[in-house]
Design an enzyme around this catalytic site. Structure first.
Site, PDB file in Angstrom:
ATOM      1  N   LYS A  58      48.871  35.701  32.063  1.00 51.18           N
ATOM      2  CA  LYS A  58      48.617  36.562  33.217  1.00 51.18           C
ATOM      3  C   LYS A  58      47.661  37.653  32.740  1.00 51.18           C
ATOM      4  CE  LYS A  58      49.422  38.900  37.149  1.00 51.18           C
ATOM      5  NZ  LYS A  58      50.792  39.323  37.488  1.00 51.18           N
ATOM      6  N   VAL A  59      46.505  37.756  33.383  1.00 49.77           N
ATOM      7  CA  VAL A  59      45.492  38.720  32.970  1.00 49.77           C
ATOM      8  C   VAL A  59      44.942  39.457  34.185  1.00 49.77           C
ATOM      9  CG1 VAL A  59      44.796  37.351  30.954  1.00 49.77           C
ATOM     10  CG2 VAL A  59      43.595  37.033  33.129  1.00 49.77           C
ATOM     11  N   SER A  60      44.193  40.498  33.927  1.00 49.84           N
ATOM     12  CA  SER A  60      43.447  41.174  34.979  1.00 49.84           C
ATOM     13  C   SER A  60      42.283  40.298  35.427  1.00 49.84           C
ATOM     14  CB  SER A  60      42.884  42.502  34.471  1.00 49.84           C
ATOM     15  OG  SER A  60      43.881  43.374  34.036  1.00 49.84           O
ATOM     16  N   THR A 120      41.557  45.308  36.230  1.00 49.91           N
ATOM     17  CA  THR A 120      41.041  45.281  37.597  1.00 49.91           C
ATOM     18  C   THR A 120      41.124  46.673  38.210  1.00 49.91           C
ATOM     19  OG1 THR A 120      41.957  43.052  37.729  1.00 49.91           O
ATOM     20  CG2 THR A 120      41.164  44.042  39.777  1.00 49.91           C
ATOM     21  N   ALA A 121      42.198  47.406  37.888  1.00 52.88           N
ATOM     22  CA  ALA A 121      42.332  48.772  38.401  1.00 52.88           C
ATOM     23  C   ALA A 121      41.121  49.617  38.020  1.00 52.88           C
ATOM     24  CB  ALA A 121      43.610  49.408  37.865  1.00 52.88           C
ATOM     25  N   HIS A 164      51.163  49.087  39.397  1.00 48.46           N
ATOM     26  CA  HIS A 164      52.538  48.605  39.395  1.00 48.46           C
ATOM     27  C   HIS A 164      53.444  49.484  40.265  1.00 48.46           C
ATOM     28  CE1 HIS A 164      51.150  45.835  36.474  1.00 48.46           C
ATOM     29  NE2 HIS A 164      51.239  46.605  35.421  1.00 48.46           N
TER      30      HIS A 164
END
Length: 293
Positions: A58-60, A120-121, A164
């Protein structure tokens, strides 16, 4: 893919990931591979992907341009949505006033803590800043996401970019929302917000990749059908999170895009990475980079 095949997978201990992978991780998806699970926050899994260390991660979405030569984007299991974007928080309300006043003050020249410069943020933040802060921000400080709100509260930084469950808990720190990166993204593009992706080694081959995607979809559906079964796994890794917050977290980040990116999901991913490349934030994607399998 056979049931004897084991895949090394890394995802975060956050409720959305444990909810999604509960059935698959515990052997409740018929015919799916066994998983050797490593828990790591997404800033760590991004680095793992760049080093090619796991079969599935799981990655950005922000890290995709750096890893798609080795990994394929799976069309399911990730986090996209609406109303779920990162927030910029400050200790004082209305730092710089309304969005129309950002250029005359606000975050211009200020120190901002972010969870990762490959997140991504961070891309969403930089795209927002390019549109609303002609003077630019000051220093960017990278902190683990759980340290950002205390740092803003304690005056160590002027603002923090949070992700989150911080969407639901920032008021407990006496902080104030300055801007919502997701709102800006949705209002300027009309697209959902791409946050976290599931990727798998291309060397696994198209048959295994297709079967893996099917197994992840089955795991998601199993969690939706009987959420009480996943609850012990979710709460065991939720880092003392209140169960109600965990439920909010799952409700926000596990949605129809988790089961299938679909046309709108892929458009969001392409849109984010194309705009980020135009700003010089990431390398440009090749025309077939997002193709699956």
């Amino acid at each position: 893919m056979t049931s004897e095949q084991r895949l090394r997978i890394a995802y975060s201990p956050c409720p959305n990931d444990t909810f999604v992978f509960d059935a698959l991780a515990h052997g409740r998806v018929p015919g799916a591979p066994a998983l050797d699970v490593t828990f790591a926050d997404i800033d760590l899994t991004n680095g793992m992907a760049e080093r090619g260390e796991f079969d599935v991660l799981k990655v950005s979405y922000a890290v995709l341009p750096y890893v798609l030569d080795r990994y394929a984007l799976l069309p399911c299991g990730g986090a996209l949505g609406r109303g779920c974007g990162p927030l910029v928080l400050t200790r004082e309300p209305g730092l710089g006033g309304t969005s129309h006043a950002f250029g005359s003050g606000g975050l211009t020249g200020r120190t901002v803590a972010v969870p990762s410069e490959r997140s991504t943020a961070y891309l969403l933040f930089r795209l927002w800043a390019a549109d609303t802060l002609p003077g630019g921000v000051g220093e960017i400080v990278v902190l683990p996401f759980h340290e950002i709100m205390p740092a803003v509260r304690d005056g160590k930084v002027d603002a923090g970019l949070v992700i989150h469950e911080a969407r639901f808990t920032y008021q407990n720190y006496g902080l104030h929302k300055l801007a919502d990166m997701g709102e800006h993204w949705e209002s300027t593009t009309g697209l959902p917000i791409p946050l976290g992706a599931i990727i798998a080694r291309r060397s696994l081959g198209p048959d295994t990749l297709t079967a893996l995607a099917s197994a992840i979809r089955s795991s998601v559906q199993a969690a939706w059908d009987a959420p009480e079964i996943s609850r012990p796994y979710v709460m065991a890794h939720a880092q003392e999170m209140d169960p109600a917050v965990a439920d909010q977290h799952i409700g926000l980040y596990v949605n129809a895009f988790t089961a299938d990116l679909g046309e709108a999901g892929y458009a969001a991913v392409r849109g984010l990475l194309t705009r980020a490349a135009a700003e010089g934030l990431v390398p440009a994607l090749g025309p077939e980079s997002l193709a699956f399998p």
